[in-house]
Write a protein that holds these residues in place. Structure first.
Motif, PDB file in Angstrom:
ATOM      1  N   TYR A 322       3.516 -84.273  13.315  1.00 29.58           N
ATOM      2  CA  TYR A 322       4.439 -83.722  14.301  1.00 29.58           C
ATOM      3  C   TYR A 322       4.521 -82.198  14.336  1.00 29.58           C
ATOM      4  O   TYR A 322       5.131 -81.644  15.256  1.00 29.58           O
ATOM      5  N   VAL A 323       3.956 -81.522  13.349  1.00 28.24           N
ATOM      6  CA  VAL A 323       4.006 -80.057  13.336  1.00 28.24           C
ATOM      7  C   VAL A 323       2.619 -79.438  13.458  1.00 28.24           C
ATOM      8  O   VAL A 323       2.404 -78.516  14.252  1.00 28.24           O
ATOM      9  N   MET A 328      -1.868 -75.870  15.716  1.00 29.45           N
ATOM     10  CA  MET A 328      -3.301 -75.779  15.976  1.00 29.45           C
ATOM     11  C   MET A 328      -3.628 -75.604  17.450  1.00 29.45           C
ATOM     12  O   MET A 328      -4.724 -75.134  17.788  1.00 29.45           O
ATOM     13  N   LEU A 329      -2.708 -75.965  18.339  1.00 25.12           N
ATOM     14  CA  LEU A 329      -2.999 -75.855  19.774  1.00 25.12           C
ATOM     15  C   LEU A 329      -3.302 -74.408  20.181  1.00 25.12           C
ATOM     16  O   LEU A 329      -4.360 -74.151  20.778  1.00 25.12           O
ATOM     17  N   ALA A 347      -2.453 -84.844  20.804  1.00 25.81           N
ATOM     18  CA  ALA A 347      -1.291 -85.156  19.965  1.00 25.81           C
ATOM     19  C   ALA A 347       0.001 -84.620  20.578  1.00 25.81           C
ATOM     20  O   ALA A 347       1.008 -85.342  20.682  1.00 25.81           O
ATOM     21  N   VAL A 348      -0.025 -83.362  21.008  1.00 23.28           N
ATOM     22  CA  VAL A 348       1.166 -82.760  21.609  1.00 23.28           C
ATOM     23  C   VAL A 348       1.524 -83.495  22.906  1.00 23.28           C
ATOM     24  O   VAL A 348       2.715 -83.758  23.187  1.00 23.28           O
ATOM     25  N   ALA A 375      12.920 -79.433  15.164  1.00 25.03           N
ATOM     26  CA  ALA A 375      13.733 -80.498  14.574  1.00 25.03           C
ATOM     27  C   ALA A 375      13.059 -81.064  13.332  1.00 25.03           C
ATOM     28  O   ALA A 375      13.714 -81.316  12.313  1.00 25.03           O
ATOM     29  N   VAL A 376      11.743 -81.264  13.397  1.00 25.62           N
ATOM     30  CA  VAL A 376      11.027 -81.792  12.227  1.00 25.62           C
ATOM     31  C   VAL A 376      11.122 -80.813  11.066  1.00 25.62           C
ATOM     32  O   VAL A 376      11.367 -81.213   9.915  1.00 25.62           O
ATOM     33  N   LEU A 377      10.946 -79.526  11.334  1.00 22.70           N
ATOM     34  CA  LEU A 377      11.047 -78.524  10.266  1.00 22.70           C
ATOM     35  C   LEU A 377      12.463 -78.457   9.712  1.00 22.70           C
ATOM     36  O   LEU A 377      12.658 -78.234   8.514  1.00 22.70           O
ATOM     37  N   TRP A 378      13.466 -78.632  10.576  1.00 23.72           N
ATOM     38  CA  TRP A 378      14.858 -78.650  10.106  1.00 23.72           C
ATOM     39  C   TRP A 378      15.063 -79.788   9.115  1.00 23.72           C
ATOM     40  O   TRP A 378      15.699 -79.603   8.069  1.00 23.72           O
TER      41      TRP A 378
END
Length: 406
Positions: A322-323, A328-329, A347-348, A375-378
């Motif tokens: 998810y990150v 990489m994009l 993926a994105v 949100a995932v990093l949080w």
């Protein structure tokens, strides 16, 4: 070597997202609202007399409340406004230090027939607060069905009718509803949806109530508890099933008592099912980032059964899937890496499609798909905080009480 590894990781992310897409599509059909009267009539017509129990068994609507002055009046008014022939509303004031007790005393005079206020007893040392409050409510209840809701949950007037329909149509012993979340602030709109995103893309709802057809029966008997899930904001039982599963006494020291109840229900061989709230069941869980952090921090590690390997694997998996594609994009675009660009864009794109589906389903603002990696990093940061708590022995505190891990 590093380029090959990154390519493999991006390919892994795409494969995982494709599988999660299949789960999401299946859940869109399987995770339904509680059935209405038309569904009940159709089920009765097709059942040939096999529907279990009478149409309107008595319901005890049970609400534990500790320092809930901001939401308790709205919750109780909705609870007492049910269009159902036989129900009672029991609210337990769990030693509140704010104005919760005053509000409840006033409401008891407004709803003298439906509403009954209980004063919570002092919590024993070997119990956590919410299981103890719920156990006292169950002890005082008289209904055939026991419905536990949180004090920040607001139910539609038809909810108990639909609850009774669900028990009869599906011949259930337990059910749980994932409320429609009311999201107001930036952090609510960014973080709370990730809980539902994980639920709907990782757990096939159909496996909560039946065996996966690809799994041998003997293996399912050993693993069926792993497919159990529940939302503590809205859980209902047949009284006998509640007792057979051990009730809240069986999960007295579990920080994630809702999932533990679901697992004990499945372990006892009882039938359960999940639903989504739709317009029937709504909730505003938290109101700002601090409340969200403290609310999830108290039981986040417990959700991984206090397993360091599982906890670490989950964190790494989320970062890769998810990150990494979001990172990489732009790297692939500026570096003219065609394969990386295709994989990361795929993926994105899948993540954004997930968000569009879920935004239409749960009425979210689709703009907040852009905050998904944030949100995932949080939650990764939250994981580090809970890991620190575990390693240092720092107890979580909630509603003015220290919570001890099981």
């Amino acid at each position: 070597m590093a380029e090959t590894l990154l390519t493999c990781l991006l390919l892994f992310a795409c494969i995982c997202l494709i599988f999660s897409s299949l789960i999401l599509v299946r859940n869109r059909f399987d995770l339904t609202c509680l059935p209405d009267s038309a569904a009940a009539a159709n089920a009765k017509q097709n059942s040939r007399g096999n529907l279990r129990g009478k149409a309107n068994p008595s319901v005890s609507l049970l609400i534990p409340a500790r320092n809930e002055e901001e939401s308790i009046e709205k919750c109780v008014r909705h609870a007492c406004g049910q269009n159902y022939p036989e129900f009672e509303v029991l609210v337990l004031d769990d030693c509140s230090s704010d104005h919760t007790a005053d509000i409840l005393d006033r409401l008891e005079a407004v709803y003298p027939e439906q509403l009954h206020i209980l004063k919570g007893r002092e919590k024993p040392e070997n119990w956590l607060g919410k299981p103890w409050a719920c156990a006292q409510l169950a002890e005082a209840a008289s209904g055939n069905y026991l419905l536990f809701i949180d004090a920040d949950v607001f139910i539609n007037s038809e909810t108990l009718n639909r609850l009774a329909n669900a028990f009869r149509i599906y011949q259930l012993d337990m059910l749980t509803v994932w409320p429609r979340q009311e999201l107001v602030t930036f952090w609510e709109k960014t973080l709370i949806p990730l809980v539902y995103y994980a639920l709907t893309t990782l757990l096939p709802a159909v496996y909560v109530y039946r065996r996966p057809r690809w799994m041998p029966f003997f293996l399912h008997l050993r693993t069926r508890r792993l497919f159990a899930a529940a939302c503590g904001q809205f859980i209902a039982f047949h009284r006998k099933a509640y007792e057979q599963a051990g009730g809240h006494a069986g999960v007295r020291d579990k920080p994630v008592e809702d999932v533990s109840l679901a697992r004990e229900t499945r372990h006892a061989g009882l039938q359960m099912r999940m639903f989504e709230g739709g317009d029937l069941v709504r909730c505003r869980m938290y109101k700002n980032e601090r409340e969200i952090r403290n609310g999830f921090r108290k039981n986040f590690f417990a959700g991984f059964s206090y397993s360091f390997p599982l906890f670490t694997a989950g964190a790494v998996w989320h970062l890769i899937v998810y990150v990494l594609p979001f990172i990489m994009l732009p790297v692939a675009y500026t570096g003219s890496r065609a394969l990386w660009l295709v994989l990361s864009a795929t993926a994105v794109g899948i993540i954004f499609i997930h968000w569009l589906i879920l935004s239409a389903w749960f009425r979210w603002n689709p703009f907040y798909a852009l905050t998904h990696p944030l949100a995932v990093l949080w939650f990764q940061h939250l994981g580090l905080l809970t890991l620190y708590d575990r390693l240092t022995g720092r107890p979580a505190v909630w509603k003015g009480r220290r919570m001890k891990a099981d």
